[in-house]
Design an enzyme around this catalytic site. Structure first.
Site, PDB file in Angstrom:
ATOM      1  N   CYS A  12      82.239 111.935 -80.506  1.00  0.00           N
ATOM      2  CA  CYS A  12      82.154 113.239 -80.381  1.00  0.00           C
ATOM      3  C   CYS A  12      81.451 113.826 -79.329  1.00  0.00           C
ATOM      4  O   CYS A  12      80.717 112.940 -78.471  1.00  0.00           O
ATOM      5  CB  CYS A  12      81.420 113.848 -81.930  1.00  0.00           C
ATOM      6  SG  CYS A  12      79.681 113.486 -81.756  1.00  0.00           S
ATOM      7  N   HIS A  40      74.377 105.676 -84.313  1.00  0.00           N
ATOM      8  CA  HIS A  40      74.539 104.886 -85.335  1.00  0.00           C
ATOM      9  C   HIS A  40      75.537 103.966 -85.051  1.00  0.00           C
ATOM     10  O   HIS A  40      76.761 103.953 -85.875  1.00  0.00           O
ATOM     11  CB  HIS A  40      74.810 105.452 -86.604  1.00  0.00           C
ATOM     12  CG  HIS A  40      73.167 105.696 -87.205  1.00  0.00           C
ATOM     13  ND1 HIS A  40      73.011 107.020 -88.442  1.00  0.00           N
ATOM     14  CD2 HIS A  40      72.003 105.347 -87.315  1.00  0.00           C
ATOM     15  CE1 HIS A  40      71.990 106.970 -88.527  1.00  0.00           C
ATOM     16  NE2 HIS A  40      71.194 105.823 -87.923  1.00  0.00           N
ATOM     17  N   HIS A 125      67.862 110.615 -93.947  1.00  0.00           N
ATOM     18  CA  HIS A 125      68.941 110.468 -92.575  1.00  0.00           C
ATOM     19  C   HIS A 125      67.659 110.980 -91.374  1.00  0.00           C
ATOM     20  O   HIS A 125      67.072 111.912 -91.484  1.00  0.00           O
ATOM     21  CB  HIS A 125      70.125 111.286 -92.784  1.00  0.00           C
ATOM     22  CG  HIS A 125      70.841 111.017 -91.788  1.00  0.00           C
ATOM     23  ND1 HIS A 125      70.765 111.770 -90.302  1.00  0.00           N
ATOM     24  CD2 HIS A 125      72.079 110.260 -91.543  1.00  0.00           C
ATOM     25  CE1 HIS A 125      72.011 111.348 -89.665  1.00  0.00           C
ATOM     26  NE2 HIS A 125      72.590 110.306 -90.463  1.00  0.00           N
ATOM     27  N   GLU A 127      68.609 112.656 -88.598  1.00  0.00           N
ATOM     28  CA  GLU A 127      68.792 114.058 -88.293  1.00  0.00           C
ATOM     29  C   GLU A 127      68.039 114.888 -89.318  1.00  0.00           C
ATOM     30  O   GLU A 127      67.382 115.926 -88.926  1.00  0.00           O
ATOM     31  CB  GLU A 127      70.443 114.399 -88.506  1.00  0.00           C
ATOM     32  CG  GLU A 127      70.691 116.031 -88.018  1.00  0.00           C
ATOM     33  CD  GLU A 127      72.020 116.168 -88.142  1.00  0.00           C
ATOM     34  OE1 GLU A 127      72.178 117.218 -88.440  1.00  0.00           O
ATOM     35  OE2 GLU A 127      72.926 115.276 -88.054  1.00  0.00           O
ATOM     36  N   THR A 165      74.369 118.334 -89.774  1.00  0.00           N
ATOM     37  CA  THR A 165      75.778 118.582 -89.065  1.00  0.00           C
ATOM     38  C   THR A 165      77.024 117.754 -89.513  1.00  0.00           C
ATOM     39  O   THR A 165      78.093 118.327 -89.156  1.00  0.00           O
ATOM     40  CB  THR A 165      75.641 118.349 -87.620  1.00  0.00           C
ATOM     41  OG1 THR A 165      75.292 117.041 -87.309  1.00  0.00           O
ATOM     42  CG2 THR A 165      74.692 119.206 -86.907  1.00  0.00           C
ATOM     43  N   SER A 221      76.108 104.810 -90.400  1.00  0.00           N
ATOM     44  CA  SER A 221      76.413 106.249 -89.833  1.00  0.00           C
ATOM     45  C   SER A 221      76.883 106.985 -91.197  1.00  0.00           C
ATOM     46  O   SER A 221      77.806 106.976 -91.760  1.00  0.00           O
ATOM     47  CB  SER A 221      77.615 105.928 -89.233  1.00  0.00           C
ATOM     48  OG  SER A 221      78.437 107.156 -88.797  1.00  0.00           O
ATOM     49  N   SER A 222      76.121 108.180 -91.266  1.00  0.00           N
ATOM     50  CA  SER A 222      76.406 109.244 -92.343  1.00  0.00           C
ATOM     51  C   SER A 222      77.763 109.766 -92.313  1.00  0.00           C
ATOM     52  O   SER A 222      78.607 109.800 -93.320  1.00  0.00           O
ATOM     53  CB  SER A 222      75.508 110.166 -92.180  1.00  0.00           C
ATOM     54  OG  SER A 222      75.594 111.432 -93.359  1.00  0.00           O
TER      55      SER A 222
END
Length: 282
Positions: A12, A40, A125, A127, A165, A221-222
């Protein structure tokens, strides 16, 4: 074998920006550190390590440094880490995703104004931990319906609700609805990245019409895990892999259509490898 590759698969904007910043710093010849893995994806992190980039995993490790350039990861960090880097006189390159940075500013502003911060996201997490670190008062993290139902705000406090996000958009709406039904005085800011919402919608649409679905992304990676969960609901033959080596797909002979998507931290090179392998070998 026909393959449908999601147009939204792969890096992204925020991830590409962060990775590019690290490679730009490597070119300067300086000693480079990242606070936490820059993204990640172990493939990317290992490549950076080969080029001399070291990962700082804690405040204690950061305190041991007297020189070098610290690149802040795309997930962002608590305000205290930024202040510590500055206090130690280290050069700082902030690669926090701009969409995450926006949440930091909202949280700092609203908490300073007296609102209690509620973060819809995954506790622990990076973030989310970073977002918590920009609230001047303790911020609550809510991930499930049970937690939302049991949550009780501080007496007399108005709420400001934001989101990680990469959180599932539909689940975010469901949890917000619980707060609204409780009659809380809340300000809701949907901070889910548009790219995340588009990626999840596309993955769901593809998984619903293919015989098998492959999701590529880092195990930590979430956003990749959420893609996998979404695809599993639509397609029984869904597998999650980090690299081509993890692909052990046993498909019925009737399978003719395979879908592929990838998390926001997955390099195009890995996606192309998997796509080509599937087309040739299935």
């Amino acid at each position: 074998m026909e393959v449908i590759l999601a147009e939204s698969a792969g890096f992204c904007f925020g991830v590409k920006r962060a990775v590019d910043k690290v490679y730009e710093q490597i070119a300067t010849g300086k000693k480079i550190y990242t606070y936490g893995p820059i993204i990640h994806n172990e493939f990317v992190v290992q490549d950076l390590e080969k080029k001399g980039v070291e990962v700082i995993e804690s405040e204690e490790a950061l305190e041991q440094l007297s020189e070098g350039t610290i690149v802040i990861r795309s997930h962002g960090v608590p305000k205290s880490i930024c202040e510590k880097i500055e206090k130690q006189g280290l050069e700082c390159v902030d690669a926090t995703c701009p969409f995450v940075k926006r949440i930091h500013k909202i949280v700092e502003k609203e908490s300073t104004a007296g609102r209690q911060i509620v973060i819809i996201g995954n506790a622990g997490h990076p973030e989310v931990e970073g977002i918590q670190g920009w609230s001047v008062t303790p911020a609550a993290v809510i991930e499930s319906e049970k937690e939302a139902q049991e949550f009780v705000p501080e007496a007399g406090k108005k709420l400001c609700v934001v989101s990680q996000t990469t959180f599932n958009y539909n689940k975010f709406q469901e949890l917000v609805e619980i707060f609204l039904k409780k009659g809380y005085d809340i300000s809701v800011v949907n901070t889910i990245c548009n790219a995340t919402e588009e990626r999840q919608t596309e993955a769901k649409d593809i998984a619903a019409k293919v015989d098998a679905m492959i999701v590529i992304g880092g195990k930590h990676s979430s956003n990749t895990r959420k893609l996998y969960e979404i695809c599993c609901k639509e397609c029984a033959h869904t597998c999650l892999i980090q690299t081509l080596d993890d692909l052990h797909l046993e498909l019925p002979k009737a399978v003719r259509l395979v879908g592929i998507t990838a998390g926001a931290s997955t390099p195009n090179k890995l996606i192309e490898e998997v796509q080509n392998y599937v087309r040739i070998n299935f």
